[in-house]
Design a protein around this motif. Structure first.
Motif, PDB file in Angstrom:
ATOM      1  N   ASP A  93      18.638  24.917  52.968  1.00 49.42           N
ATOM      2  CA  ASP A  93      19.509  23.888  54.290  1.00 49.42           C
ATOM      3  C   ASP A  93      18.061  23.116  55.167  1.00 49.42           C
ATOM      4  O   ASP A  93      18.055  21.340  55.566  1.00 49.42           O
ATOM      5  CB  ASP A  93      20.357  23.840  55.342  1.00 49.42           C
ATOM      6  N   LYS A  96      16.400  20.580  52.253  1.00 51.39           N
ATOM      7  CA  LYS A  96      16.640  19.258  53.068  1.00 51.39           C
ATOM      8  C   LYS A  96      16.681  18.363  54.440  1.00 51.39           C
ATOM      9  O   LYS A  96      15.767  17.494  54.892  1.00 51.39           O
ATOM     10  CB  LYS A  96      18.401  19.181  53.437  1.00 51.39           C
ATOM     11  N   LEU A  97      16.025  19.994  55.527  1.00 56.42           N
ATOM     12  CA  LEU A  97      15.545  19.226  56.384  1.00 56.42           C
ATOM     13  C   LEU A  97      14.247  18.745  56.945  1.00 56.42           C
ATOM     14  O   LEU A  97      13.874  17.733  57.157  1.00 56.42           O
ATOM     15  CB  LEU A  97      15.283  20.111  57.983  1.00 56.42           C
ATOM     16  N   ARG A 100      14.101  14.878  55.122  1.00 62.19           N
ATOM     17  CA  ARG A 100      14.654  14.342  56.037  1.00 62.19           C
ATOM     18  C   ARG A 100      13.201  13.833  56.380  1.00 62.19           C
ATOM     19  O   ARG A 100      13.416  12.546  56.754  1.00 62.19           O
ATOM     20  CB  ARG A 100      16.055  14.639  56.654  1.00 62.19           C
ATOM     21  N   THR A 101      12.717  14.664  57.761  1.00 66.12           N
ATOM     22  CA  THR A 101      11.918  14.476  57.973  1.00 66.12           C
ATOM     23  C   THR A 101      10.616  14.110  58.058  1.00 66.12           C
ATOM     24  O   THR A 101       9.960  13.036  58.601  1.00 66.12           O
ATOM     25  CB  THR A 101      11.260  16.007  59.012  1.00 66.12           C
ATOM     26  N   ALA A 190      13.409  16.730  63.347  1.00 69.99           N
ATOM     27  CA  ALA A 190      13.259  17.592  62.861  1.00 69.99           C
ATOM     28  C   ALA A 190      13.689  19.297  63.709  1.00 69.99           C
ATOM     29  O   ALA A 190      14.478  20.438  63.388  1.00 69.99           O
ATOM     30  CB  ALA A 190      12.083  18.137  62.568  1.00 69.99           C
ATOM     31  N   GLY A 193      17.265  19.505  64.112  1.00 69.39           N
ATOM     32  CA  GLY A 193      18.055  19.682  62.720  1.00 69.39           C
ATOM     33  C   GLY A 193      18.173  21.482  62.838  1.00 69.39           C
ATOM     34  O   GLY A 193      18.629  22.174  62.063  1.00 69.39           O
TER      35      GLY A 193
END
Length: 224
Positions: A93, A96-97, A100-101, A190, A193
């Motif tokens: 996870d 993935k974060l 995305r960031t 971030a 998340g």
């Protein structure tokens, strides 16, 4: 009444300063031409040279002071080990974060200026023409992708061919900026998340520990 007006004026000035700091474009500017490379920090529309470093005046070294011997530290009481901030279950996870960031940060960047001039030279005209065609194709492909990936305000890309030149000539420059408000927005997203991932992992760990405890009690032999 005067005190209240002065207070409102001070508050307005402070807010203006904060807004100016949050939305002032900050970034970096890099240029290459004739074998020389320059890097500058960009603040608003001003460039502050970073490389090559400006010449500094030679100053005499200050006299050394006598070093005091450090005092022996008292042994500290043993502390209980804290649980790790990141566990193995969180890694997928978190990756993935991170992606995305990075994608969110890329969209916040602004390419204020992009310059690239390439002149193809060489002794062999056929090789020069082939290289010229390859460079044009690569620039068209990369330029189209970069235009969709970044917010490009000004772009100056030119290619040429010079059969009388022995070597290639390249001139390049780029200026990229972002403001503190956008950086804070990306960092806040971030952080939120990460907290969600951490909370979910803690709940899963507690549920697993509770399940193991219940299974141990169920499987235990009551007759001894």
């Amino acid at each position: 009444m005067v005190v209240i007006i002065v207070g409102w004026i001070i508050l307005a000035v402070v807010l203006c300063i904060l807004l100016l700091l949050l939305f002032t474009p900050l970034g970096v500017s890099a240029d290459y031409a004739a074998g020389s490379f320059k890097v500058s920090a960009r603040v608003m529309c001003f460039d502050l040279p970073l490389f090559p470093h400006p010449a500094k005046q030679v100053t005499k070294a200050p006299a050394k002071k006598r070093e005091n011997k450090p005092k022996p530290k008292k042994p500290e009481a043993e502390k209980k080990p804290k649980p790790p901030l990141v566990t193995r279950e969180m890694i997928p996870d978190l990756l993935k974060l991170v992606l995305r960031t990075l994608s969110r940060f890329r969209r916040k960047l602004t390419v204020n200026r992009f310059l690239l001039h390439i002149t193809v030279g060489g002794g062999d005209p056929y090789s020069a023409v082939m290289a010229y065609g390859t460079i044009n194709y690569a620039m068209a492909t990369v330029g189209s992708a970069a235009g969709h990936a970044f917010n490009v305000r000004s772009s100056d890309v030119q290619t040429g061919i010079d059969f009388s030149a022995d070597n290639y000539t390249v001139e390049a420059g780029v200026t990229i900026t972002i403001n503190l408000a956008r950086i804070i927005a990306v960092a806040a997203a971030a952080g939120v998340g990460f907290l969600k991932i951490k909370r979910s992992a803690d709940k899963a760990a507690k549920a697993a520990a509770k399940e193991r405890k219940e299974q141990d009690g169920t499987d235990a032999d009551s007759n001894g």
